[in-house]
Design a protein around this motif. Structure first.
Motif, mmCIF file in Angstrom:
data_model
loop_
_atom_site.group_PDB
_atom_site.id
_atom_site.type_symbol
_atom_site.label_atom_id
_atom_site.label_comp_id
_atom_site.label_asym_id
_atom_site.label_seq_id
_atom_site.Cartn_x
_atom_site.Cartn_y
_atom_site.Cartn_z
ATOM 1 N N SER A 42 -20.731 -41.388 -69.064
ATOM 2 C CA SER A 42 -19.421 -41.796 -69.599
ATOM 3 C C SER A 42 -19.003 -40.879 -70.740
ATOM 4 O O SER A 42 -17.832 -40.510 -70.859
ATOM 5 C CB SER A 42 -19.463 -43.243 -70.106
ATOM 6 O OG SER A 42 -19.754 -44.115 -69.047
ATOM 7 N N ASP A 164 -14.889 -43.553 -63.929
ATOM 8 C CA ASP A 164 -16.155 -43.973 -64.530
ATOM 9 C C ASP A 164 -16.637 -45.264 -63.868
ATOM 10 O O ASP A 164 -16.175 -46.350 -64.196
ATOM 11 C CB ASP A 164 -15.980 -44.172 -66.041
ATOM 12 C CG ASP A 164 -17.326 -44.216 -66.758
ATOM 13 O OD1 ASP A 164 -18.377 -44.152 -66.089
ATOM 14 O OD2 ASP A 164 -17.319 -44.321 -68.001
ATOM 15 N N GLU A 165 -17.531 -45.127 -62.923
ATOM 16 C CA GLU A 165 -18.042 -46.249 -62.135
ATOM 17 C C GLU A 165 -16.906 -47.142 -61.612
ATOM 18 O O GLU A 165 -16.865 -48.333 -61.905
ATOM 19 C CB GLU A 165 -19.030 -47.065 -62.979
ATOM 20 C CG GLU A 165 -20.258 -46.256 -63.338
ATOM 21 C CD GLU A 165 -21.301 -47.103 -64.054
ATOM 22 O OE1 GLU A 165 -21.449 -48.266 -63.663
ATOM 23 O OE2 GLU A 165 -21.933 -46.588 -64.980
HETATM 24 MG MG LIG Z 1 -21.240 -45.181 -68.377
#
Ligand SMILES: [Mg+2]
Ligand SMILES: Nc1ncnc2c1ncn2[C@@H]1O[C@H](COP(=O)(O)OP(=O)(O)OP(=O)(O)O)[C@@H](O)[C@H]1O
Length: 257
Positions: A42, A164-165
């Motif tokens: 991240s 991000d995910e």
């Molecule tokens: Mg992360």
């Protein structure tokens, strides 16, 4: 080169989080970023869109350096999609997407033109929410909220999408629907997609390239087809054990573990 990350390091206080991260991405690439929790994935994406300023090294987008001075100019080219969708619950789908245009307009001009509304409706159609334009975002399912997140980014017409995910909170079927939307954007617009994932099979299926990060260092950067058990073991700090040798199905692009 659309994106160049050069010798990027980041520490929070005395805690080093990214070490000399180096990679590039060209138009049309879909890159999956793998790594354990806390590896720095991240933080890497945040450095690329200027949410986090690197301790040393740099990020260039379309040849422009992402720094405090250039922040707004460069960020126009970079969209961000979040794990928790980041939609505003009491606003409609259309309003949420129009908000994506604010960054490019500047906050002093919050009136939207007919053309901007038409553009917003067009991207909402692309993500399959054409019949939900005026629905409040908090009435949507997780998958629908993520579609709003993608439409908001698309309205900005970015050259790079950082995700991000994006599917961590979604069931496997919905996850693939969302990944398919990202793939379509990648293929039809040439948008670079850099996507943090914890699902190996999605990374191998959708990523042309895999970047593996362990303790803030790039430990794998290569074709998804070349990812083997020993690479996964490096990425996950020796804690990854495949049942059999990782076998890659080249026609379907699946990693079977
Ligand atoms: Mg992360
Ligand atoms: N703003 C911050 N201040 C201090 N430490 C931070 C900050 N942001 C991240 N960190 C630390 O940096 C390290 C990397 O965090 P990061 O969120 O980038 O990991 P990640 O790979 O995305 O993990 P996950 O898979 O769990 O999302 C962690 O140890 C985290 O605690």
């Amino acid at each position: 080169m659309l994106l160049q990350v050069q010798q990027l390091s980041k520490s929070f206080g005395s805690k080093p989080v990214l070490h000399q991260v180096d990679f590039q991405a060209d138009r049309g690439e879909f890159i999956a970023v793998l790594g354990s929790s806390g590896a720095g994935k991240s933080t890497l994406l945040r450095c690329i869109n200027g949410l986090v300023i690197p301790t040393s090294g740099k990020v260039d987008v379309l040849g422009m350096e992402m720094n405090r001075k250039n922040l707004q100019r460069v960020r126009r080219h970079v969209g961000f999609i979040f794990q928790n969708f980041n939609v505003i619950g009491n606003l409609s789908v259309l309003q949420n997407v129009l908000i994506g245009l604010l960054g490019a307009k500047g906050y002093w001009n919050v009136m939207f033109s007919r053309e901007e509304k038409r553009k917003a409706e067009e991207v909402i159609d692309i993500v399959g929410l054409g019949d939900k334009l005026h629905e409040r975002a908090d009435r949507l399912s997780g998958g629908q909220k993520q579609r709003v997140g993608i439409a908001r980014v698309l309205a900005q017409n970015p050259d790079i999408i950082l995700a991000d995910e994006p599917v961590s909170n979604l069931d496997p079927v919905t996850s693939r629907e969302i990944m398919d939307i990202l793939r379509t954007i990648n293929e039809t617009r040439g948008t670079v997609i850099l996507c943090n994932l914890h699902q190996l099979e999605l990374a191998a299926e959708y990523g042309h390239r895999i970047i593996g990060i362990h303790s803030g260092r790039v430990c794998f950067n290569g074709n998804a087809h070349d990812l083997r058990d020993e690479d996964l073991s490096l990425i996950y700090g020796g804690k990854y054990v495949g049942n059999t040798e990782t076998r890659v199905n080249h026609t379907r692009g699946e990693v079977l573990v």
